[in-house]
Design a protein around this motif. Structure first.
Motif, PDB file in Angstrom:
ATOM      1  N   LYS B  40      35.817  23.722  33.026  1.00  8.31           N
ATOM      2  CA  LYS B  40      34.600  24.195  33.707  1.00  8.31           C
ATOM      3  C   LYS B  40      33.344  23.697  33.005  1.00  8.31           C
ATOM      4  O   LYS B  40      32.447  23.128  33.632  1.00  8.31           O
ATOM      5  N   THR B  41      33.296  23.928  31.690  1.00  9.48           N
ATOM      6  CA  THR B  41      32.115  23.511  30.939  1.00  9.48           C
ATOM      7  C   THR B  41      31.913  22.003  31.032  1.00  9.48           C
ATOM      8  O   THR B  41      30.792  21.531  31.200  1.00  9.48           O
ATOM      9  N   THR B  42      33.002  21.269  30.934  1.00  7.91           N
ATOM     10  CA  THR B  42      32.904  19.812  30.994  1.00  7.91           C
ATOM     11  C   THR B  42      32.290  19.366  32.320  1.00  7.91           C
ATOM     12  O   THR B  42      31.391  18.512  32.331  1.00  7.91           O
ATOM     13  N   PRO B  80      23.648  26.871  29.408  1.00  9.75           N
ATOM     14  CA  PRO B  80      24.915  26.487  28.782  1.00  9.75           C
ATOM     15  C   PRO B  80      25.698  27.710  28.315  1.00  9.75           C
ATOM     16  O   PRO B  80      25.190  28.831  28.329  1.00  9.75           O
ATOM     17  N   GLU B  81      26.928  27.462  27.880  1.00 10.36           N
ATOM     18  CA  GLU B  81      27.801  28.544  27.441  1.00 10.36           C
ATOM     19  C   GLU B  81      27.153  29.336  26.300  1.00 10.36           C
ATOM     20  O   GLU B  81      27.222  30.553  26.269  1.00 10.36           O
ATOM     21  N   HIS B  82      26.541  28.611  25.345  1.00 14.07           N
ATOM     22  CA  HIS B  82      25.778  29.275  24.290  1.00 14.07           C
ATOM     23  C   HIS B  82      24.309  29.092  24.640  1.00 14.07           C
ATOM     24  O   HIS B  82      23.855  27.965  24.752  1.00 14.07           O
ATOM     25  N   LEU B 156      25.106  27.774  35.846  1.00 11.82           N
ATOM     26  CA  LEU B 156      25.227  28.857  34.870  1.00 11.82           C
ATOM     27  C   LEU B 156      26.653  28.879  34.326  1.00 11.82           C
ATOM     28  O   LEU B 156      27.598  29.163  35.058  1.00 11.82           O
ATOM     29  N   ASP B 157      26.786  28.575  33.033  1.00 10.81           N
ATOM     30  CA  ASP B 157      28.116  28.510  32.442  1.00 10.81           C
ATOM     31  C   ASP B 157      28.453  29.853  31.796  1.00 10.81           C
ATOM     32  O   ASP B 157      27.864  30.220  30.789  1.00 10.81           O
ATOM     33  N   GLU B 158      29.394  30.546  32.363  1.00 12.44           N
ATOM     34  CA  GLU B 158      29.828  31.865  31.881  1.00 12.44           C
ATOM     35  C   GLU B 158      28.635  32.751  31.519  1.00 12.44           C
ATOM     36  O   GLU B 158      28.483  33.159  30.378  1.00 12.44           O
ATOM     37  N   PRO B 159      27.830  33.089  32.528  1.00  8.88           N
ATOM     38  CA  PRO B 159      26.591  33.819  32.218  1.00  8.88           C
ATOM     39  C   PRO B 159      26.800  35.202  31.621  1.00  8.88           C
ATOM     40  O   PRO B 159      25.885  35.728  31.009  1.00  8.88           O
TER      41      PRO B 159
END
Ligand code: ADP
Ligand code: MG
Lengths: 255, 320
Positions: B40-42, B80-82, B156-159
């Motif tokens: 997902k992030t990629t 991003p995730e972070h 939105l990555d894992e908000p």
């Protein structure tokens, strides 16, 4: 251009919010001050001795006996402080993941590199301005030739910016600030000993090494001469390191 | 609008994303669902121009991310995730800085920063050091940053990752309020979240899309078997035995939490089978108390599609 300016303001803010800038400027001024007063008191002793030989009095010159040794000694310490200023500029972006914002914003890697570089250059300027108190003492209480002081400062600034370019490059290569600063020091030491080695190898090869030496070009600046090859050396060093930094940021290995 | 064709990303010999194609229309909100390491992030990093793909194409708002990265970046807000926050900055100067990067006009900057701070509930912390904020507030700062300049597309990555339940609800409310104004892609490994927020779900597993549909369709079309819950007054070993003999029944489990409760897996939810189950229980004199079909939750669809081996997803009831 506006984005470069935004980056510069942000970086300068970070420098002065954290104690980093204050600590570095303080250490620099303390060490420079110590060297300055050492040299000055040695000069006092010498001038008292020379009083006895009036023939030698015209050799008693503030430029040659105080300012030149001062710059000559201070430049080494100054050079090694610069990578401490630049070490976090890019490595931290990688480590904290803030690079993910920077490199998904409509800003080019060239603008990022320039923004980071200019912020370091401005901080170097601030450092040098503060250190001007020492030559100022001489200017107020003696009457040295002001020219060599100004050229020495120009040399210090150019050399400082070159060291900052190198520091930025090592900072782009790792997410570890300590590794960034130590590898920059390593390269600086190499560029320093090249100058010493130049004296022991043959004349032609020696000249080449001499030209590559980081400190060598500073000599003429501190003597009051602006040599074109010195200016070109530092400017091309800056350009080269910034160019490499930009390549590193652009390469996918960075992400 | 987002169009992705055969997107592939290779890290050495790890195939992180494998020929992924999908489309997100303007105003749509699509959820990427998949276990950790699914890719997902990629995919999101490729869409936002942070990393280049190994192959394939991604076109966002009409611009190819490889050919016109800056044009794409102008139109995307990315969390991003972070959260990409500088701990040594105050909240409002940080947002000012990002708005400059995002090319918000100088005269609108103050208003725009205020708008996103209001939207994300950051006004009371605007002069606090970001490093001193709680996890929930930091996430909100990250979200606020993505909203600056009112971008067409939000990624939105894992908000809601790493937040406590109250903060999760707040962030979800916030995202809900953004619907319809933006094209949104969000990723999650929490099913109820995607079910709640997204109009469409793309299930990703080992770099591939394994299913793609509206959450309610995924439930109804992808279930390969259905379940019944029955409760009887007089439980005993003969209850599951007799039910198991009914044609169309695959298996029967005891529902431990409810006395006399059983779960029956059916081949298909057919009225005929249901009637037969009722008849057998009544005929056996077990005392039928309750009989109801159980719709498989998206969570179970997901488990079935991806067969995640480790642990259960973080939250959400097993049966909806
Ligand atoms: N920078 C990288 N280098 C090598 N492998 C990576 C890198 N980033 C991600 N991967 C691998 O790619 C796969 C997909 O990861 P990721 O996109 O982060 O998944 P998700 O976000 O769905 O958890 C994982 O197997 C991960 O280990
Ligand atoms: Mg991820």
């Amino acid at each position: 251009m506006k984005k470069i300016q935004a980056l510069v303001i942000k970086e300068l803010g970070s420098y002065f919010i954290s104690p980093v800038a204050y600590v570095i400027i303080f250490i620099f001024l303390a060490v420079a001050g110590f060297l300055f007063f050492q040299i000055l008191s040695y000069f006092n002793v010498q001038s008292i001795q020379m009083m006895r030989y009036p023939g030698l009095l015209d050799r008693l010159n503030l430029n040659d006996m105080v300012l030149f040794p001062f710059f000559h000694n201070v430049v080494v310490f100054f050079t090694f402080l610069i990578p401490v200023l630049t070490m976090r500029l890019l490595s931290e972006e990688k480590k904290l993941g803030t690079g993910e914002l920077l490199f998904t914003s409509p800003i080019t890697t060239t603008e990022v590199v320039l923004g980071k570089f200019f912020s370091a250059a401005l901080l170097i300027l601030v450092m040098l301005l503060f250190s001007f108190v020492y030559p100022l003492v001489i200017l107020i209480f003696g009457n040295p030739d002001a020219g060599p002081i100004l050229t020495a400062y120009l040399g210090l600034f150019l050399l400082g910016c070159a060291a900052a370019g190198l520091g930025l490059l090592t900072s782009s290569l790792t997410e570890n600030q300590i590794i960034a600063v130590i590898s920059a020091w390593g390269i600086l030491i190499l560029l320093l000993i090249i100058g010493w080695a130049a004296q022991s190898v043959g004349p032609t090869f020696g000249a080449v090494l001499q030209h590559l030496s980081f400190m060598e070009h500073f000599q003429s600046f501190s003597k009051g001469i602006i040599e074109l090859k010195g200016v070109v050396y530092y400017l091309s060093f800056i350009f080269f390191t910034l160019f490499l930094t930009q390549r590193v940021l652009d390469s996918q290995s960075w992400r | 609008m987002i169009e992705v064709e055969n997107l592939t990303k290779r890290y050495g010999n790890i195939l992180a994303v494998d020929r992924v194609s999908f489309r997100v229309d303007s105003g749509e909100i699509v959820g990427f669902l998949g276990p950790n390491g699914a890719g997902k992030t990629t995919i999101m990093r490729i869409l936002t121009g942070f990393i280049p793909p190994t192959g394939g194409r991604a076109i966002l708002s009409g611009f190819d991310i490889m050919e016109k990265p800056l044009e794409v970046k102008r139109r995307i807000g990315y969390l991003p995730e972070h959260p990409p926050i500088y701990n040594d900055m105050l909240v409002s100067p940080y947002l000012e800085f990002v708005s400059q990067l995002k090319e918000v006009e100088a005269k609108e900057r103050t208003r725009e920063v205020r708008r996103v701070m209001d939207l994300c509930g950051l006004t009371e912390v605007e002069n606090r050091l970001i490093g001193n904020l709680s996890r929930g507030y930091r996430q909100r700062v990250g979200l606020a940053q993505a909203l600056l300049g009112d971008p067409e597309i939000l990624v939105l990555d894992e908000p809601t990752i790493g937040l406590d339940p109250r903060q999760i609800i707040e962030i979800r409310e916030l995202i809900k309020n953004l619907r319809s104004e933006h094209t949104i892609i969000l990723s999650s490994h929490i099913l109820p979240e995607v079910e709640m927020l997204c109009g469409r779900v793309i299930i990703i597993h080992e770099g591939k899309i394994v299913a793609e549909d509206r959450p309610e369709h995924l439930q109804s079309t992808l279930k390969s078997s259905d379940r019944l819950f029955v409760q009887v007054g007089r439980a005993g070993p003969e209850v599951p035995e007799s039910i198991r003999r009914i044609p169309g029944v695959i298996s029967v489990f005891t529902e431990e939490k409810i006395p006399g409760g059983y779960l029956i897996d059916l081949e298909r939810d057919e009225q005929k089978v249901r009637e037969e189950v009722a008849r057998v229980i009544v005929a056996g004199g077990f005392g039928l108390l309750e009989l109801k079909p159980i719709r498989m939750s998206l969570e179970e669809v997901f488990v079935r599609l991806t067969t995640v081996e480790s642990g259960s997803p973080e939250e959400g009831g097993k049966f909806s």
